[in-house]
Design an enzyme around this catalytic site. Structure first.
Site, mmCIF file in Angstrom:
data_model
loop_
_atom_site.group_PDB
_atom_site.id
_atom_site.type_symbol
_atom_site.label_atom_id
_atom_site.label_comp_id
_atom_site.label_asym_id
_atom_site.label_seq_id
_atom_site.Cartn_x
_atom_site.Cartn_y
_atom_site.Cartn_z
ATOM 1 N N PHE A 38 0.811 -1.218 0.000
ATOM 2 C CA PHE A 38 0.000 0.000 0.000
ATOM 3 C C PHE A 38 0.849 1.275 0.000
ATOM 4 O O PHE A 38 0.294 2.375 -0.082
ATOM 5 C CB PHE A 38 -0.942 0.016 1.209
ATOM 6 N N ALA A 39 2.167 1.139 0.082
ATOM 7 C CA ALA A 39 3.020 2.337 0.062
ATOM 8 C C ALA A 39 4.450 1.941 -0.264
ATOM 9 O O ALA A 39 4.823 0.766 -0.208
ATOM 10 C CB ALA A 39 2.960 3.067 1.402
ATOM 11 N N PHE A 43 13.603 3.298 0.080
ATOM 12 C CA PHE A 43 13.977 2.273 -0.896
ATOM 13 C C PHE A 43 13.304 0.937 -0.582
ATOM 14 O O PHE A 43 13.732 -0.097 -1.084
ATOM 15 C CB PHE A 43 15.501 2.110 -0.917
ATOM 16 N N GLY A 44 12.296 0.953 0.236
ATOM 17 C CA GLY A 44 11.599 -0.278 0.600
ATOM 18 C C GLY A 44 10.141 -0.246 0.209
ATOM 19 O O GLY A 44 9.599 0.781 -0.211
ATOM 20 N N ARG A 45 9.537 -1.406 0.328
ATOM 21 C CA ARG A 45 8.105 -1.549 0.049
ATOM 22 C C ARG A 45 7.377 -1.838 1.359
ATOM 23 O O ARG A 45 7.878 -2.576 2.204
ATOM 24 C CB ARG A 45 7.855 -2.661 -0.972
ATOM 25 N N ASP A 167 13.568 13.558 11.257
ATOM 26 C CA ASP A 167 12.717 13.561 10.059
ATOM 27 C C ASP A 167 11.238 13.674 10.442
ATOM 28 O O ASP A 167 10.404 12.923 9.949
ATOM 29 C CB ASP A 167 12.965 12.295 9.233
#
Length: 559
Positions: A38-39, A43-45, A167
């Site tokens: 869903f996102a 650099f990851g899923r 962040d």
């Protein structure tokens, strides 16, 4: 011979797509099933996932094992964000809730001959960024400050654990419940940094690290993330959430220009902030100014007094709420050209179009509902019986006024006598309703035969003398009209009712026991009914065979 140059560092790669339904075994011997993606973060899923045999959804982050961001986040979770660590902190601080996720599982798995790293954390309802965009690119001052209070609580835990987040932004803040800003949770620790070895020594290689429009001036110079930097980043976010824009938003592609714009802005406080938050109460701008002052006056390696800041934020949120209640219509529409993402100005309350359509349909349907009213059927001149007709029935309409119903009984009798017979019939049906077996309802024909015997001059067993009716009481056809009470069945006919059971059967206990209707009675009651009924009919048959005399009881009990 000069030394060889070091090989360039391998850039981070985007993780390959993982098929839905893949099962991953954890080191704790638990199996997790990968759900839909869903996102995409860094650099990851990011996928949903469930534990095998359970339905509760969680979030799984997947990256190649060679990537660094997820590794950094996994290290942070294992060091300070385990569930028992957070619970111990809450007990020590005597607080009920803190806006931070906890680690559920992490490890490695191989997919298509490639080693992948994964991490599982709880799943939340929505992100603050999605809510902000749905509201036209901004939030109310009260909601923004409520989120800021939650973030300060989360940062306090991180700072006490010697970590800086670095962040903070709306995309990294999730809500446990939709539109519940007091449930804001700070996530994504890919840039989190341990501050134990911090030295105020800028490095150009680290310059502008983080999200450019929000990152701190320390990060722009090339310093490592710091405690005061987190507070400065949160202050920039508050300006963005409340006003919907930032003065350097159009300069995002040039980090150096963004850094210069931030330096000018911070140097011109509080005037530069008041020029942006022109429609907000003074405590709101004062709260954000205080956050900038604290970040500037705090030493690079020192921690910030979070309790003082949270108190200031709470007071500003209360003033913003009071100001919104007093003047709800004085806030002008904001200029949407400053924020490219904003498409239209919407109401502060997030409401889907489907919900609005459903509410409109309900408003339209309600006036169309018909109220079923009761109708009155006139049974007599003096009495009215109210009949409530259910919605499901489709009975014929009955006039409220009209001629009363009457049944022609086909007998010549006086009014008093006919009323007496009608009362007998009524009493018979009442006694029948009480399940008394010795009583059998009579028909109108039986009552007629009884009246013909009453007209004779010979006295019967009841030794009552009844006067004959005169012809003046009869109608044109020589019959008397009797208005039937409500208990008299409308199916009564002139002809004698035939039950299908002969008198000989009723007089015989053996034959009467075989009648299907008799079997429905309980055993003790059945024997009593058979005994009484057979005795009565045996006596009746014996009387008829010896001397034909009139028996008043037979008038009201013979079927």
């Amino acid at each position: 011979m000069p030394p060889k140059k070091a090989a360039p560092k391998k850039l981070h790669e985007l993780a390959p797509e993982v098929r839905v339904g893949l099962k991953i075994d954890d080191i704790s011997k638990k199996t997790y099933i990968v759900g839909k993606q869903f996102a995409t973060g860094g650099f990851g899923r990011i996928h949903t996932c469930t534990e095998d045999g359970k339905s509760q959804q969680m979030v799984m982050k997947i990256e190649p094992s060679t990537n660094g961001p997820l590794l950094t986040e996994v290290v942070v979770f294992n060091r300070i964000l385990k569930k028992d660590m957070i619970e111990n902190y809450k007990k020590a601080k005597k607080i009920q809730w803190i806006g931070l996720p906890h680690l559920i599982a992490n490890g490695y798995f191989t997919y298509n001959n490639e080693k992948m790293r994964y991490m599982i954390i709880p799943k939340y309802a929505t992100s603050l960024e999605a809510v902000r965009e749905a509201n036209g690119g901004s939030l109310s001052a009260k909601d923004s400050l409520t989120v800021a209070d939650c973030v300060l609580g989360a940062l306090e835990y991180l700072h006490d654990s010697d970590y800086a987040h670095a962040d903070v932004k709306a995309a990294n803040i999730l809500l446990e419940k939709p539109n519940d800003f007091s449930s804001a949770v700070l996530v994504d620790f890919g840039l989190a940094h341990r501050t134990t070895n911090n030295v105020d020594k800028p490095d150009k290689k680290r310059a502008h690290n983080g999200t450019c429009i929000f990152t701190s001036t320390d990060a722009h110079r090339g310093n490592n993330p710091s405690f005061r930097g987190d507070v400065e980043i949160l202050a920039y976010n508050l300006i963005m959430w409340i006003s919907g824009s930032l003065p350097w938003l159009s300069l995002e592609a040039s980090p150096d220009k963004v850094f210069e714009a931030k330096q000018k802005f911070v140097g011109g406080l509080p005037g530069t902030l008041q020029s942006i938050l022109t429609n907000q109460p003074a405590p709101v701008a004062g709260c954000i100014t205080t956050m900038f002052d604290v970040s500037r006056k705090t030493d690079y390696t020192h921690k910030v007094d979070m309790a003082k800041l949270r108190k200031k934020v709470t007071e500003a949120a209360q003033s913003a709420s009071t100001g919104a209640q007093k003047k709800p219509k004085m806030t002008p529409s904001r200029d949407t050209t400053a924020t490219p993402k904003r498409k239209s100005q919407r109401a502060p309350r997030v409401e889907s179009e489907d919900e609005e359509e459903e509410e409109k349909k309900e408003v339209e349907i309600k006036p169309k509902k018909k109220v079923q009213r009761s109708r009155k059927v006139v049974e007599d001149d003096d009495e009215e019986e109210e009949v409530i007709i259910p919605k499901s029935t489709r009975s014929r309409k009955t006039k409220e006024e009209g001629t009363p119903r009457s049944f022609n009984l086909g007998m010549t009798s006086s009014t008093a006598t006919s009323d007496r017979v009608a009362k007998k019939i009524e009493m018979k049906y009442k006694r029948l309703a009480t399940n008394k077996p010795s009583l059998v309802p009579v028909t109108v024909a039986d009552a007629s035969s009884c009246e013909s015997q009453y007209e004779s001059n010979e006295p019967g067993p009841s030794s009552r003398v009844v006067k004959k009716r005169t012809s003046e009481e009869r109608d044109a056809n020589g019959e008397v009209q009797l208005k039937t009470p409500a208990l008299v069945s409308p199916d009564v006919k002139k002809t004698k009712y035939k039950s299908g059971i002969s008198s000989a059967t009723k007089a015989s206990p053996t034959e009467l026991r075989r009648v299907p209707g008799v079997r429905n009675f309980p055993k003790g009651r059945r024997s009593m009914i058979i005994k009484e009924t057979s005795a009565r009919y045996q006596e009746k048959r014996a009387t008829r065979n010896t001397k034909p005399t009139f028996d008043d009881s037979s008038c009201s009990s013979e079927v």
